[in-house]
Design an enzyme around this catalytic site. Sequence first.
Site, PDB file in Angstrom:
ATOM      1  N   ARG A 171      13.657  29.284  48.823  1.00  0.00           N
ATOM      2  CA  ARG A 171      13.620  31.534  49.122  1.00  0.00           C
ATOM      3  C   ARG A 171      13.808  31.160  51.529  1.00  0.00           C
ATOM      4  O   ARG A 171      12.664  30.148  51.730  1.00  0.00           O
ATOM      5  CB  ARG A 171      13.094  31.989  49.121  1.00  0.00           C
ATOM      6  CG  ARG A 171      12.437  33.213  49.778  1.00  0.00           C
ATOM      7  CD  ARG A 171      10.867  33.750  48.894  1.00  0.00           C
ATOM      8  NE  ARG A 171      10.913  34.955  48.769  1.00  0.00           N
ATOM      9  CZ  ARG A 171       9.655  35.541  49.959  1.00  0.00           C
ATOM     10  NH1 ARG A 171       9.358  34.618  50.149  1.00  0.00           N
ATOM     11  NH2 ARG A 171       9.623  36.929  50.399  1.00  0.00           N
ATOM     12  N   HIS A 207      11.676  40.083  56.862  1.00  0.00           N
ATOM     13  CA  HIS A 207      10.207  39.601  56.114  1.00  0.00           C
ATOM     14  C   HIS A 207       9.732  39.543  57.620  1.00  0.00           C
ATOM     15  O   HIS A 207       9.629  38.348  58.882  1.00  0.00           O
ATOM     16  CB  HIS A 207      10.352  37.887  55.787  1.00  0.00           C
ATOM     17  CG  HIS A 207       9.125  37.374  55.476  1.00  0.00           C
ATOM     18  ND1 HIS A 207       9.387  36.600  54.571  1.00  0.00           N
ATOM     19  CD2 HIS A 207       8.301  37.043  56.158  1.00  0.00           C
ATOM     20  CE1 HIS A 207       7.961  35.844  54.184  1.00  0.00           C
ATOM     21  NE2 HIS A 207       7.180  36.419  54.943  1.00  0.00           N
ATOM     22  N   GLU A 225       6.486  41.410  51.361  1.00  0.00           N
ATOM     23  CA  GLU A 225       5.303  42.877  51.188  1.00  0.00           C
ATOM     24  C   GLU A 225       5.652  43.411  52.308  1.00  0.00           C
ATOM     25  O   GLU A 225       5.133  44.080  53.270  1.00  0.00           O
ATOM     26  CB  GLU A 225       4.173  41.105  52.105  1.00  0.00           C
ATOM     27  CG  GLU A 225       4.474  40.230  51.183  1.00  0.00           C
ATOM     28  CD  GLU A 225       3.710  38.925  51.887  1.00  0.00           C
ATOM     29  OE1 GLU A 225       2.804  39.490  52.949  1.00  0.00           O
ATOM     30  OE2 GLU A 225       2.909  38.081  50.829  1.00  0.00           O
ATOM     31  N   ASN A 265       4.041  37.301  45.869  1.00  0.00           N
ATOM     32  CA  ASN A 265       3.547  36.500  46.517  1.00  0.00           C
ATOM     33  C   ASN A 265       2.237  36.959  46.270  1.00  0.00           C
ATOM     34  O   ASN A 265       1.337  37.643  46.320  1.00  0.00           O
ATOM     35  CB  ASN A 265       3.698  37.239  47.911  1.00  0.00           C
ATOM     36  CG  ASN A 265       4.784  36.822  47.814  1.00  0.00           C
ATOM     37  OD1 ASN A 265       5.570  36.310  47.421  1.00  0.00           O
ATOM     38  ND2 ASN A 265       4.971  37.391  49.980  1.00  0.00           N
ATOM     39  N   TYR A 298      -1.872  34.853  46.412  1.00  0.00           N
ATOM     40  CA  TYR A 298      -3.006  33.440  47.694  1.00  0.00           C
ATOM     41  C   TYR A 298      -4.355  34.376  47.128  1.00  0.00           C
ATOM     42  O   TYR A 298      -4.908  33.099  46.418  1.00  0.00           O
ATOM     43  CB  TYR A 298      -3.248  34.140  49.171  1.00  0.00           C
ATOM     44  CG  TYR A 298      -1.690  33.548  49.833  1.00  0.00           C
ATOM     45  CD1 TYR A 298      -1.619  32.725  49.982  1.00  0.00           C
ATOM     46  CD2 TYR A 298      -0.812  34.873  50.333  1.00  0.00           C
ATOM     47  CE1 TYR A 298       0.236  31.665  50.314  1.00  0.00           C
ATOM     48  CE2 TYR A 298       0.830  34.583  50.116  1.00  0.00           C
ATOM     49  CZ  TYR A 298       0.998  33.049  50.520  1.00  0.00           C
ATOM     50  OH  TYR A 298       2.011  32.590  50.787  1.00  0.00           O
ATOM     51  N   GLU A 305       5.933  33.444  46.466  1.00  0.00           N
ATOM     52  CA  GLU A 305       5.120  32.920  47.789  1.00  0.00           C
ATOM     53  C   GLU A 305       3.954  33.037  46.687  1.00  0.00           C
ATOM     54  O   GLU A 305       3.222  32.971  45.775  1.00  0.00           O
ATOM     55  CB  GLU A 305       4.318  33.725  48.213  1.00  0.00           C
ATOM     56  CG  GLU A 305       5.788  33.982  49.286  1.00  0.00           C
ATOM     57  CD  GLU A 305       5.427  34.218  50.930  1.00  0.00           C
ATOM     58  OE1 GLU A 305       3.894  34.145  51.332  1.00  0.00           O
ATOM     59  OE2 GLU A 305       6.058  34.895  51.652  1.00  0.00           O
TER      60      GLU A 305
HETATM   61  C1  GBH Z   1       1.717  35.438  53.234  1.00  0.00           C
HETATM   62  O1  GBH Z   1       1.751  37.007  53.547  1.00  0.00           O
HETATM   63  C2  GBH Z   1       3.599  35.901  53.806  1.00  0.00           C
HETATM   64  O2  GBH Z   1       4.650  36.659  53.017  1.00  0.00           O
HETATM   65  C3  GBH Z   1       3.832  34.891  54.574  1.00  0.00           C
HETATM   66  O3  GBH Z   1       4.565  34.946  55.877  1.00  0.00           O
HETATM   67  C4  GBH Z   1       2.939  33.948  55.127  1.00  0.00           C
HETATM   68  O4  GBH Z   1       2.515  33.065  56.339  1.00  0.00           O
HETATM   69  C5  GBH Z   1       2.078  33.897  54.480  1.00  0.00           C
HETATM   70  O5  GBH Z   1       1.503  34.857  53.182  1.00  0.00           O
HETATM   71  C6  GBH Z   1       0.267  33.079  54.373  1.00  0.00           C
HETATM   72  O6  GBH Z   1      -0.247  34.083  55.727  1.00  0.00           O
HETATM   73  O7  GBH Z   1      -7.176  42.361  53.687  1.00  0.00           O
HETATM   74  O8  GBH Z   1      -7.446  42.329  51.655  1.00  0.00           O
HETATM   75  O9  GBH Z   1      -5.424  42.203  51.734  1.00  0.00           O
HETATM   76  C7  GBH Z   1      -0.032  37.341  52.733  1.00  0.00           C
HETATM   77  C8  GBH Z   1      -0.419  38.096  53.132  1.00  0.00           C
HETATM   78  C9  GBH Z   1      -1.971  39.644  53.336  1.00  0.00           C
HETATM   79  C10 GBH Z   1      -2.545  38.225  51.884  1.00  0.00           C
HETATM   80  C11 GBH Z   1      -3.270  39.221  54.156  1.00  0.00           C
HETATM   81  C12 GBH Z   1      -4.657  37.750  52.864  1.00  0.00           C
HETATM   82  C13 GBH Z   1      -5.990  39.144  53.520  1.00  0.00           C
HETATM   83  C14 GBH Z   1      -6.900  39.625  52.326  1.00  0.00           C
HETATM   84  N1  GBH Z   1      -1.523  37.918  52.942  1.00  0.00           N
HETATM   85  N2  GBH Z   1      -4.452  39.079  52.619  1.00  0.00           N
HETATM   86  S1  GBH Z   1      -6.719  41.548  52.308  1.00  0.00           S
END
Ligand code: GBH
Length: 464
Positions: A83, A127, A172, A301, A303, A367
């Site tokens: 991807r 992106h 996203e 995605n 995390y 992701e």
């Molecule tokens: C992704 O975004 C991206 O697609 C990628 O490019 C990036 O490198 C990767 O993840 C790692 O960061 O304020 O409660 O939402 C991650 C999206 C948004 C996840 C902010 C964590 C923080 C907590 N992120 N979020 S909150």
Amino acid sequence: EVRTADAATLRFPAGFRWGTATAAYQIEGAASEDGRTPSIWDTFSRTPGRVRNGDTGDIAADHYHRMREDVALMRELGVTDYRFSVAWPRVQPTGRGPALQKGLDFYRRLCDELREAGIRPVATLYHWDLPQELEDAGGWPRRETAERFAVYAGLTAEALGDRVATWTTLNEPWCAAFLGYGNGVHAPGRTSDADALRAAHHLNLAHGLAVDALRTALPAGTEVSLTLNLHVVRALTESAEDRDAARRIDAVANRIFLDPVFRGRLPEDLVRDTARVTDWSFVRDGDLAAVAAPIDSLGLNYYSPTVVAAGSSESPSPWAGAERHVRFLPAPGPRTAMDWPVDADGLYELLARLRDELPGVPLVITENGAAYEDYADPSGRVRDPERVAYLRGHLAAVRRAIEDGADVRGYFLWSLLDNFEWAYGYSKRFGIVHVDFASQRRTPKDSARWYADVIARGGLPAAP
Ligand code: GBH
């Protein structure tokens, strides 16, 4: 006890797709080569104080010049899919007008190289690298940007349609709208709740119009998708107040995308919650029907989860006013180098929710991964045991969700390479391949070998 190779593997379904993911601005570099013009991330990262250590994507992992080496790395890993994202300012530099052949040629060569390695190309059209000229004209809060995006999607699909296996419109949109225009932590760094909501709607519209443009340009049956970072929102307690806080965040983070895309409507509670910010008059007749153009799968995605309670939090925020009613709490447990909690159950909860709410929609984890410090031993081996543990736990959660009826078709590990981690610059490493940003030398970490073994056996080794 003697166990056969098979009994020692927690297998995934046959045909499950095993991939890695990257994004153009985070790895390509070559920021002003072959006619590429600045995107909002070039402007943002070159503005002092926006990105840690003043880092920019000017060189990044130099993937633009090392693409063949990077595909060879993936061939070694044995991934079935890759991807990547297409940089809009490379293929249509001003965001308007004809395509730039040289920019398209890079992605043509990438796809050819991938196909020769037996890897399916999965392309994301956006992106986060909006051509700066379109931001200067108003950016995502402006309707024209959505219309421009659909044109760009169509001309890119015409050029690469015979080579790309799966098309994803946006990555996203929550981040693009609410981090870009709400709290300003991402490019273009604007802080307006009203603009963030306008941006969210126009990103939805851009997606829907682009789906139409893709269907016109692509052979019938080509997979068209969208990737969301849905938030797993947990209320601190079962109290009505805490549950209402969770409802508010679910509306402005999740249902603001899910309801228009899959049901052609806006969440009523969201419209009510945001009444002091906007009257939503920028939503025109027919928009929501356009947003709801059918898609073939949903990319997720994931995390970490979010814990909320009644209370308030600081502004500017990415929550469009909900921060006046909601307090965010640190989730318990171990954390990654991003300070994000490690919580694989959240991924299971997300998949179970979508299994129930979107029956018939195939799901793909587009992701998942973690940032950690690497430990190099004297032999040059790069150890990352925490990342292996994170991946193992999250893949086990995916497998459990599949057993419980979630239709999950694939998993893309974020990320193939250490790269430009947005506002954190190069200070955070998500790669399973280490990149020395001085020499651009690539070294697969222990996690890369671990993932290659998972792919080869078609599942998780039963004993860690
Ligand atoms: C992704 O975004 C991206 O697609 C990628 O490019 C990036 O490198 C990767 O993840 C790692 O960061 O304020 O409660 O939402 C991650 C999206 C948004 C996840 C902010 C964590 C923080 C907590 N992120 N979020 S909150």
